[in-house]
Design a protein around this motif. Structure first.
Motif, PDB file in Angstrom:
ATOM      1  N   ILE A  18       0.844  -1.199   0.000  1.00 46.52           N
ATOM      2  CA  ILE A  18       0.000   0.000   0.000  1.00 46.52           C
ATOM      3  C   ILE A  18       0.874   1.242   0.000  1.00 46.52           C
ATOM      4  N   ILE A  53     -11.351   3.536  11.652  1.00 47.27           N
ATOM      5  CA  ILE A  53     -12.122   2.609  10.830  1.00 47.27           C
ATOM      6  C   ILE A  53     -13.104   1.927  11.777  1.00 47.27           C
ATOM      7  N   GLY A 103      -8.049   4.042   3.491  1.00 43.41           N
ATOM      8  CA  GLY A 103      -8.999   3.427   2.574  1.00 43.41           C
ATOM      9  C   GLY A 103      -8.477   2.116   2.011  1.00 43.41           C
ATOM     10  N   ASN A 104      -7.177   2.087   1.706  1.00 44.03           N
ATOM     11  CA  ASN A 104      -6.571   0.848   1.221  1.00 44.03           C
ATOM     12  C   ASN A 104      -6.493  -0.203   2.324  1.00 44.03           C
ATOM     13  N   LYS A 106      -8.570  -0.420   4.827  1.00 48.77           N
ATOM     14  CA  LYS A 106      -9.963  -0.854   5.019  1.00 48.77           C
ATOM     15  C   LYS A 106     -10.337  -1.966   4.048  1.00 48.77           C
ATOM     16  N   SER A 107      -9.806  -1.888   2.830  1.00 48.83           N
ATOM     17  CA  SER A 107     -10.156  -2.904   1.825  1.00 48.83           C
ATOM     18  C   SER A 107      -9.649  -4.293   2.199  1.00 48.83           C
ATOM     19  N   LEU A 108      -8.708  -4.377   3.136  1.00 46.71           N
ATOM     20  CA  LEU A 108      -8.177  -5.659   3.589  1.00 46.71           C
ATOM     21  C   LEU A 108      -8.973  -6.246   4.758  1.00 46.71           C
ATOM     22  N   GLN A 111     -15.752  -6.700   6.190  1.00 49.82           N
ATOM     23  CA  GLN A 111     -16.724  -5.685   5.788  1.00 49.82           C
ATOM     24  C   GLN A 111     -18.073  -5.993   6.417  1.00 49.82           C
ATOM     25  N   PRO A 112     -18.928  -5.030   6.621  1.00 50.82           N
ATOM     26  CA  PRO A 112     -18.782  -3.645   6.215  1.00 50.82           C
ATOM     27  C   PRO A 112     -17.977  -2.854   7.236  1.00 50.82           C
ATOM     28  N   SER A 113     -17.161  -1.960   6.736  1.00 47.33           N
ATOM     29  CA  SER A 113     -16.392  -1.032   7.563  1.00 47.33           C
ATOM     30  C   SER A 113     -16.346   0.304   6.838  1.00 47.33           C
TER      31      SER A 113
END
Length: 162
Positions: A18, A53, A103-104, A106-108, A111-113
């Protein structure tokens, strides 16, 4: 250098990836291959940014750097001469950089977050995150300035109210 902490979904390789992508896309070059000397990360930092987050996973992504380093980052992000960077530019650049990194991250995560708006503090502040435990720490740099990136998870028990 990534601290050897059980980061769960946020692996050392993922966090380094990242940072490399963000540095390359927004700052014009990847982070140096070798981290700064350990003493560079012991000095007090005078720029601290944090983005929370929340959701299926709760925690924070924290970015710390010296003001001169964040000024260089702001100059690179905003395409400004280094000498013309104002404190507002530093705060804006730190917040935007942190928002992109968070944001990157969070993608790991489960979810939902959602990612909250980042907060940036200028000055040598002892900022605390009660109930949070560092699960991943990356010691990196931009040019000649140390940058410390931390991912902290909030213990679910500390979120419950009596």
């Amino acid at each position: 250098m990534v601290a050897d902490i059980d980061g769960g979904a946020v692996s050392a390789d993922a966090l380094q990836g990242i940072v490399w992508q963000v540095w390359t896309a927004y700052l014009g070059s990847g982070p140096p291959g070798e981290p700064m000397p350990p003493a560079a990360y012991m000095a007090p930092f005078d720029v601290t940014g944090a983005a929370a987050i929340a959701g299926a996973w709760n925690g924070h992504v924290i970015l710390r750097c010296r003001l001169d380093g964040m000024s260089a980052i702001a100059a690179a992000m905003l395409d400004l001469p280094t000498g013309s960077v104002r404190l507002d530019d530093v705060v804006d650049a730190a917040g935007e950089l942190l928002n992109i990194i968070a944001g990157n991250v969070k993608s790991l995560l489960p979810q939902p977050s959602v990612v909250a708006l980042p907060q940036v503090v200028l000055g040598e502040a002892d900022v605390l995150w009660p109930g949070a435990l560092a699960i991943r720490e990356l010691r990196t740099a931009f040019v000649d300035w140390a940058v410390l990136l931390s991912v902290m998870e909030v213990d679910g028990a500390s979120l419950r109210f009596p």
